[in-house]
Write an enzyme that holds these catalytic residues in place. Structure first.
Site, mmCIF file in Angstrom:
data_model
loop_
_atom_site.group_PDB
_atom_site.id
_atom_site.type_symbol
_atom_site.label_atom_id
_atom_site.label_comp_id
_atom_site.label_asym_id
_atom_site.label_seq_id
_atom_site.Cartn_x
_atom_site.Cartn_y
_atom_site.Cartn_z
ATOM 1 N N ASP A 13 -22.576 27.039 11.373
ATOM 2 C CA ASP A 13 -22.288 28.402 10.972
ATOM 3 C C ASP A 13 -22.602 29.298 12.184
ATOM 4 O OD1 ASP A 13 -22.068 30.772 9.255
ATOM 5 O OD2 ASP A 13 -24.234 30.874 9.522
ATOM 6 N N ASN A 121 -16.971 32.478 9.155
ATOM 7 C CA ASN A 121 -16.208 33.575 8.566
ATOM 8 C C ASN A 121 -15.602 34.479 9.632
ATOM 9 O OD1 ASN A 121 -16.714 32.974 5.887
ATOM 10 N ND2 ASN A 121 -18.462 34.365 5.705
#
Ligand code: LAC
Length: 225
Positions: A13, A121
């Site tokens: 991430d 994201n």
């Protein structure tokens, strides 16, 4: 701690795990004053909520827009009306500092021949900027953005993207690394062997998915995989 067996790649991430999402407000803390801590906390929380809400609503916009809209909410919540400050914080978001443990941990994994990727994201241009600013532009085989699938984590479509791009067909061969409990758990529920970095002193969420390991910092990762 037990080693994770059969790992072929580590997938990270980005925001909150490699890059310090609170760095922009910290940088301008003197100017912002006593509201700084709450401002950065609400900014981050709204940013995440908006990704989840947009994914459920089926109305995708990229992470730059979501981050900007979350900041607008946080500034309004704090009663701060300063468009210049908003712009400055957004520009700083493109140059987030990596956490201090990042460079050495990635170097140790690379030295062992581990395949490395980011799955975030973030929009491609945001990720490109953060990776370059952090001096990590030669580190990752892939820097993957949810923009390829048009929905945010923890959608299974996002985690599946990493398998497709790495051409790894068995999920447990991927070690997914996140300091965001819901992301570590989403990845575990998908089928990755997931490692949570305890950067924030948070508990696991009461949602499905159990990380295989919880470690204090990225420094412990190379010993696990
Ligand atoms: C990311 C968010 C979860 O980088 O921080 O995907």
């Amino acid at each position: 701690m037990a080693r994770l067996e059969g790992i072929k790649a580590c997938v990270f991430d980005a925001y909150g795990t490699l890059f310090d999402v609170h760095a922009p407000v910290k940088r301008l803390a003197a100017e912002i004053g006593p509201k700084a801590d709450e401002l950065t906390r609400i900014w981050r929380q709204k940013q995440l909520e908006y990704t989840w809400l947009r994914s459920l609503m089926g109305v995708h916009s990229d992470f730059w827009k979501v981050t900007s809209e979350a900041l607008e909410y946080a500034l309004a919540f704090e009663g701060i009306d300063d468009p210049g400050l908003k712009d400055e914080l957004m520009v700083l978001y493109l140059k987030l500092d990596p956490y201090p443990d990042v460079a050495d941990a990635l170097k140790a994994l690379r030295a062992r021949g581990m395949r490395l990727a980011i799955l975030s994201n973030g929009s491609p241009s945001m990720l490109d900027s953060a990776v370059r600013h952090g001096g990590l532009d030669k580190t990752f085989e892939h820097v993957l953005s949810v923009e390829d699938v048009g929905i945010y984590k923890p959608s299974r479509r996002v985690y599946r993207l990493a398998m497709q791009k790495l051409a790894i067909h068995d999920a447990p061969s991927i070690c997914f690394v996140s300091a965001n409990p819901w992301d570590a758990q989403g990845a575990a529920q998908f089928g990755f062997q997931s490692v949570r970095i305890d950067r924030f002193g948070l508990k696991d969420e009461n949602i499905p998915g159990k990380p295989a390991a919880l470690i204090p910092s990225l420094a412990e990762l190379a010993g696990l995989v």
